[in-house]
Design an enzyme around this catalytic site. Sequence first.
Site, PDB file in Angstrom:
ATOM      1  CG  HIS A 165      57.310 -74.198  33.189  1.00 17.35           C
ATOM      2  ND1 HIS A 165      58.124 -74.046  32.098  1.00 17.35           N
ATOM      3  CD2 HIS A 165      57.783 -75.301  33.855  1.00 17.35           C
ATOM      4  CE1 HIS A 165      59.054 -75.004  32.079  1.00 17.35           C
ATOM      5  NE2 HIS A 165      58.871 -75.774  33.138  1.00 17.35           N
ATOM      6  CB  SER A 286      43.694 -45.031  39.036  1.00 18.42           C
ATOM      7  OG  SER A 286      43.028 -44.445  37.937  1.00 18.42           O
ATOM      8  CE  LYS A 292      44.104 -49.697  38.263  1.00 21.46           C
ATOM      9  NZ  LYS A 292      44.567 -50.970  37.702  1.00 21.46           N
ATOM     10  CD  GLU A 299      53.174 -51.179  38.216  1.00 22.41           C
ATOM     11  OE1 GLU A 299      53.128 -50.329  37.307  1.00 22.41           O
ATOM     12  OE2 GLU A 299      52.178 -51.484  38.899  1.00 22.41           O
TER      13      GLU A 299
END
Length: 465
Positions: A165, A286, A292, A299
Amino acid sequence: MADDPMQEDTHKPWSGRFGEPLDRLAQRFNASVTFDQRLAEHDIEGSLAHARMLGRCGIIPAKDVADIERGMAEILAEVRAGRFAWSIEREDVHLNIESRLTELVGDAGKRLHTARSRNDQVATDMRLWLRAEIDGLLGVLKALRTRILDIAEQHAATLMPGYTHLQVAQPVTFGHHLMAYYEMFSRDTERLVDCRRRVNRLPLGASALAGTSYPIDRESVAKELGFEGVCENSLDAVADRDFAVEFLAAASLSMTHVSRIAEELILWMNPRFGFVKLADRFCTGSSIMPQKKNPDMAELMRGKTGRVYGSLVAMLTVTKGQPLTYNKDNQEDKEPLFDAVDTLRDVLSLLTEMLGGLTVNAERMRAALSEGYATATDLADYLVRKGLPFRDAHEVVAKAVKTAEAAGKDLAELSLPELKAFSPLVGDDVLKFLTPEGSVASRSHIGGTAPTAVRAAIARARSRL
Ligand code: ARG
């Protein structure tokens, strides 16, 4: 191509009975050569085996076979050099190559298609192509599995929280966690090997659908092309694409596994976790936020999974409503299959490289472990070994966790008197069971997370690889 393009435009190998040329849009809509030219080498390979069989069986003269071989050698050179003049007027890879062959060698080229149809030809090409791609993918999967074993070995004793979980559950080792993925990618390998057996059967000889009246020898063609057998029903041979569906299902599952590890890498590299660092060469920045560092590759791996699932659903849907046998719908098998193969290959290769550039922060993993009462189950098991029923032990430990939580401590940080207060069964030896090291070491059975068990699993894997 013919000198007069209009002449070329209206004449098709099948247009003898037609009263007008194909509509312009229909021509573009119908043509597959823009994408199926990828099958060219396999188309030539299949044609050569077919032509040699026709020669052996006395269906065409030996001189024609020699001419076809000479012409095909030239065509292969043109294709490889990027000199072949593909034309959408010639519809697909098969007609492009056959027309060029006839330009080069004359009548022998026109005899190649004896006892054959594009229906059994295309099914053969697809199987030859997919078989080669599966072999390539098996190599890529092997490299990935080897990489996983190497990292798992380095971290056979590196402690981290195991989660259920997404909450800290019990201590595991990072090596054990990685070996879970090793198992997944090993099953992916098995699935591809299994799928390859059914891909590896020869459709040629089915001709359009009903077989052929020429005295052909299918077995010898199968042998020359390295097929394990022939498709045993001519209708099935040209109609079904279940081999492609099977591959896409296996590819989808493999992408699922990739997607899960990609998701974990993304999570672990978030500073809140800080378990790993991905090498800069696999991250991007970024354009607006200078601080960043984003895990874009991971991804994209997760994102591209949807694309491969899409190909599976496309292939199933293309097949489901078709009456036997061949229908042009089947031309829609190519782009999804090509795309899925390319995607899976890229993603598996990139994952292998990315794992090679991984930095593991064992301190952060260890720190996360001491925040989650990960050895509560070990305390319960300890009490059970001393005679308490498990459900009662569960109660006792839950109270201990509540107390520790109020004091802002881990269970292992409570003093012996504090622990003894929870149950008279708690003895002086309890603390060694409450450390993460003790917890993992006690799970030393096959499949367990103890460093000894992880090293044994790695050794077994290496001997099988
Ligand atoms: N380009 C076609 C395909 O991909 C080849 C087979 C065409 N056969 C036919 N009867 N029109 O399926």
